[in-house]
Motif scaffolding. Structure first.
Motif, PDB file in Angstrom:
ATOM      1  N   ILE A 132     -49.547 -50.555  53.764  1.00 52.84           N
ATOM      2  CA  ILE A 132     -50.222 -49.454  53.060  1.00 52.84           C
ATOM      3  C   ILE A 132     -51.692 -49.796  52.863  1.00 52.84           C
ATOM      4  O   ILE A 132     -52.565 -48.942  53.002  1.00 52.84           O
ATOM      5  CB  ILE A 132     -49.529 -49.164  51.703  1.00 52.84           C
ATOM      6  CG1 ILE A 132     -48.141 -48.571  51.942  1.00 52.84           C
ATOM      7  CG2 ILE A 132     -50.383 -48.232  50.837  1.00 52.84           C
ATOM      8  CD1 ILE A 132     -47.258 -48.534  50.697  1.00 52.84           C
ATOM      9  N   LYS A 133     -51.968 -51.062  52.561  1.00 56.61           N
ATOM     10  CA  LYS A 133     -53.342 -51.517  52.328  1.00 56.61           C
ATOM     11  C   LYS A 133     -54.077 -51.839  53.638  1.00 56.61           C
ATOM     12  O   LYS A 133     -55.201 -52.322  53.605  1.00 56.61           O
ATOM     13  CB  LYS A 133     -53.337 -52.767  51.437  1.00 56.61           C
ATOM     14  CG  LYS A 133     -52.720 -52.578  50.064  1.00 56.61           C
ATOM     15  CD  LYS A 133     -53.588 -51.825  49.117  1.00 56.61           C
ATOM     16  CE  LYS A 133     -54.773 -52.676  48.734  1.00 56.61           C
ATOM     17  NZ  LYS A 133     -55.717 -51.963  47.861  1.00 56.61           N
ATOM     18  N   LYS A 134     -53.434 -51.589  54.778  1.00 60.79           N
ATOM     19  CA  LYS A 134     -54.021 -51.845  56.110  1.00 60.79           C
ATOM     20  C   LYS A 134     -54.316 -53.329  56.332  1.00 60.79           C
ATOM     21  O   LYS A 134     -55.280 -53.688  56.999  1.00 60.79           O
ATOM     22  CB  LYS A 134     -55.305 -51.029  56.325  1.00 60.79           C
ATOM     23  CG  LYS A 134     -55.178 -49.560  56.008  1.00 60.79           C
ATOM     24  CD  LYS A 134     -54.698 -48.787  57.181  1.00 60.79           C
ATOM     25  CE  LYS A 134     -54.818 -47.289  56.952  1.00 60.79           C
ATOM     26  NZ  LYS A 134     -53.567 -46.635  56.685  1.00 60.79           N
ATOM     27  N   MET A 135     -53.456 -54.184  55.769  1.00 59.22           N
ATOM     28  CA  MET A 135     -53.596 -55.634  55.907  1.00 59.22           C
ATOM     29  C   MET A 135     -52.532 -56.109  56.903  1.00 59.22           C
ATOM     30  O   MET A 135     -51.523 -56.690  56.524  1.00 59.22           O
ATOM     31  CB  MET A 135     -53.450 -56.299  54.532  1.00 59.22           C
ATOM     32  CG  MET A 135     -54.500 -55.838  53.529  1.00 59.22           C
ATOM     33  SD  MET A 135     -54.140 -56.325  51.814  1.00 59.22           S
ATOM     34  CE  MET A 135     -54.352 -58.101  51.896  1.00 59.22           C
ATOM     35  N   LYS A 136     -52.786 -55.836  58.181  1.00 63.07           N
ATOM     36  CA  LYS A 136     -51.792 -56.025  59.237  1.00 63.07           C
ATOM     37  C   LYS A 136     -51.300 -57.481  59.358  1.00 63.07           C
ATOM     38  O   LYS A 136     -50.102 -57.717  59.464  1.00 63.07           O
ATOM     39  CB  LYS A 136     -52.362 -55.534  60.572  1.00 63.07           C
ATOM     40  CG  LYS A 136     -51.374 -55.485  61.691  1.00 63.07           C
ATOM     41  CD  LYS A 136     -51.973 -54.879  62.947  1.00 63.07           C
ATOM     42  CE  LYS A 136     -50.963 -54.869  64.072  1.00 63.07           C
ATOM     43  NZ  LYS A 136     -51.511 -54.244  65.284  1.00 63.07           N
ATOM     44  N   ALA A 137     -52.206 -58.430  59.320  1.00 62.14           N
ATOM     45  CA  ALA A 137     -51.808 -59.836  59.472  1.00 62.14           C
ATOM     46  C   ALA A 137     -50.904 -60.281  58.320  1.00 62.14           C
ATOM     47  O   ALA A 137     -49.891 -60.967  58.539  1.00 62.14           O
ATOM     48  CB  ALA A 137     -53.037 -60.741  59.566  1.00 62.14           C
ATOM     49  N   ASP A 138     -51.269 -59.882  57.104  1.00 61.63           N
ATOM     50  CA  ASP A 138     -50.443 -60.235  55.950  1.00 61.63           C
ATOM     51  C   ASP A 138     -49.083 -59.539  56.018  1.00 61.63           C
ATOM     52  O   ASP A 138     -48.064 -60.124  55.655  1.00 61.63           O
ATOM     53  CB  ASP A 138     -51.160 -59.860  54.648  1.00 61.63           C
ATOM     54  CG  ASP A 138     -52.381 -60.726  54.378  1.00 61.63           C
ATOM     55  OD1 ASP A 138     -52.329 -61.937  54.666  1.00 61.63           O
ATOM     56  OD2 ASP A 138     -53.386 -60.188  53.876  1.00 61.63           O
ATOM     57  N   ALA A 139     -49.092 -58.296  56.488  1.00 59.87           N
ATOM     58  CA  ALA A 139     -47.839 -57.551  56.627  1.00 59.87           C
ATOM     59  C   ALA A 139     -46.919 -58.260  57.619  1.00 59.87           C
ATOM     60  O   ALA A 139     -45.731 -58.469  57.341  1.00 59.87           O
ATOM     61  CB  ALA A 139     -48.110 -56.120  57.075  1.00 59.87           C
ATOM     62  N   LYS A 140     -47.463 -58.638  58.760  1.00 61.47           N
ATOM     63  CA  LYS A 140     -46.655 -59.352  59.765  1.00 61.47           C
ATOM     64  C   LYS A 140     -46.067 -60.635  59.189  1.00 61.47           C
ATOM     65  O   LYS A 140     -44.893 -60.930  59.386  1.00 61.47           O
ATOM     66  CB  LYS A 140     -47.515 -59.694  60.992  1.00 61.47           C
ATOM     67  CG  LYS A 140     -47.730 -58.561  61.944  1.00 61.47           C
ATOM     68  CD  LYS A 140     -48.494 -59.070  63.158  1.00 61.47           C
ATOM     69  CE  LYS A 140     -48.692 -57.992  64.182  1.00 61.47           C
ATOM     70  NZ  LYS A 140     -49.406 -58.481  65.379  1.00 61.47           N
ATOM     71  N   ALA A 141     -46.897 -61.378  58.478  1.00 58.14           N
ATOM     72  CA  ALA A 141     -46.434 -62.652  57.899  1.00 58.14           C
ATOM     73  C   ALA A 141     -45.288 -62.404  56.909  1.00 58.14           C
ATOM     74  O   ALA A 141     -44.294 -63.147  56.902  1.00 58.14           O
ATOM     75  CB  ALA A 141     -47.591 -63.371  57.219  1.00 58.14           C
ATOM     76  N   ALA A 142     -45.403 -61.369  56.103  1.00 55.04           N
ATOM     77  CA  ALA A 142     -44.350 -61.069  55.129  1.00 55.04           C
ATOM     78  C   ALA A 142     -43.050 -60.671  55.830  1.00 55.04           C
ATOM     79  O   ALA A 142     -41.969 -61.117  55.448  1.00 55.04           O
ATOM     80  CB  ALA A 142     -44.808 -59.962  54.182  1.00 55.04           C
ATOM     81  N   PHE A 143     -43.164 -59.841  56.864  1.00 46.98           N
ATOM     82  CA  PHE A 143     -41.964 -59.433  57.599  1.00 46.98           C
ATOM     83  C   PHE A 143     -41.339 -60.611  58.354  1.00 46.98           C
ATOM     84  O   PHE A 143     -40.115 -60.710  58.462  1.00 46.98           O
ATOM     85  CB  PHE A 143     -42.264 -58.277  58.560  1.00 46.98           C
ATOM     86  CG  PHE A 143     -42.518 -56.966  57.863  1.00 46.98           C
ATOM     87  CD1 PHE A 143     -41.558 -56.406  57.027  1.00 46.98           C
ATOM     88  CD2 PHE A 143     -43.715 -56.291  58.030  1.00 46.98           C
ATOM     89  CE1 PHE A 143     -41.786 -55.196  56.370  1.00 46.98           C
ATOM     90  CE2 PHE A 143     -43.958 -55.078  57.388  1.00 46.98           C
ATOM     91  CZ  PHE A 143     -42.990 -54.537  56.553  1.00 46.98           C
ATOM     92  N   GLU A 144     -42.162 -61.522  58.848  1.00 47.24           N
ATOM     93  CA  GLU A 144     -41.629 -62.727  59.504  1.00 47.24           C
ATOM     94  C   GLU A 144     -40.871 -63.597  58.503  1.00 47.24           C
ATOM     95  O   GLU A 144     -39.815 -64.147  58.830  1.00 47.24           O
ATOM     96  CB  GLU A 144     -42.764 -63.510  60.179  1.00 47.24           C
ATOM     97  CG  GLU A 144     -43.271 -62.812  61.434  1.00 47.24           C
ATOM     98  CD  GLU A 144     -44.598 -63.373  61.967  1.00 47.24           C
ATOM     99  OE1 GLU A 144     -45.206 -64.252  61.306  1.00 47.24           O
ATOM    100  OE2 GLU A 144     -45.026 -62.899  63.032  1.00 47.24           O
ATOM    101  N   GLU A 145     -41.396 -63.712  57.286  1.00 46.64           N
ATOM    102  CA  GLU A 145     -40.691 -64.460  56.239  1.00 46.64           C
ATOM    103  C   GLU A 145     -39.361 -63.782  55.904  1.00 46.64           C
ATOM    104  O   GLU A 145     -38.357 -64.456  55.679  1.00 46.64           O
ATOM    105  CB  GLU A 145     -41.555 -64.579  54.977  1.00 46.64           C
ATOM    106  CG  GLU A 145     -42.670 -65.588  55.090  1.00 46.64           C
ATOM    107  CD  GLU A 145     -42.176 -67.002  55.356  1.00 46.64           C
ATOM    108  OE1 GLU A 145     -41.200 -67.445  54.712  1.00 46.64           O
ATOM    109  OE2 GLU A 145     -42.758 -67.661  56.228  1.00 46.64           O
TER     110      GLU A 145
END
Length: 165
Positions: A132-145
């Motif tokens: 939602i915040k357009k923070m793609k790298a952080d989003a990917k990292a969270a989904f990988e976790e």
């Protein structure tokens, strides 16, 4: 019947009227428990779950705020506090996906995964907030976790596919 069992039955009820009736019963039990011990966070969490089932999301948020206040939170284990933070973030996101609520949800979720690192749903919601915040790298990292915690998570897998992983 235990208070938590009433909430569980309300969640699994096929009938809306039965869900509402059981949720009201759980809310009443929670209010009794709060009157007996206003410092017991578990009663406020139960009340929040019951209110959420009835569709009263802002009231549920208020109850979780009390449960997570310094006075009451002392009665929770780290895992319980992490679960309560996750629920509060989930409610914040469902009430308002813009601005401060998402930022506040990210704060809750970051703390939730620190306290309860095995909560795949918290990692998924954190990823959604980052999206939602357009923070793609952080989003990917969270989904990988999330996938590390729950390898069968279709939500995390679909999100990573959507994000181009």
């Amino acid at each position: 019947m235990s208070k938590l069992r009433v909430v569980s039955q309300a969640r699994s009820s096929k009938s809306r009227s039965s869900t509402t009736s059981l949720a009201k019963q759980a809310e009443s039990e929670a209010n009794k428990a709060i009157s007996l011990d206003p410092k017991d966070a578990a009663a406020y969490i139960l009340k929040a779950l019951a209110l959420d089932l009835q569709g009263y999301k802002t009231s549920a948020l208020d109850s979780l705020d009390i449960a997570l206040s310094p006075l009451a939170a002392k009665s929770l284990t780290d895992k319980e506090r992490g679960d309560a933070l996750f629920k509060r973030a989930e409610l914040k996101v469902s009430v308002n996906r813009r601005g401060g609520r998402v930022d506040s949800a990210i704060e809750d979720l970051t703390k939730a995964v620190e306290l309860s690192a095995d909560n795949g749903k918290a990692f998924c919601l954190l990823g959604e907030c980052y999206e939602i915040k357009k923070m793609k790298a952080d989003a990917k990292a969270a989904f990988e976790e999330a996938l590390k915690v729950e390898p069968s998570s279709n939500v995390a897998r679909a999100a990573l596919d959507r994000l181009g992983s």
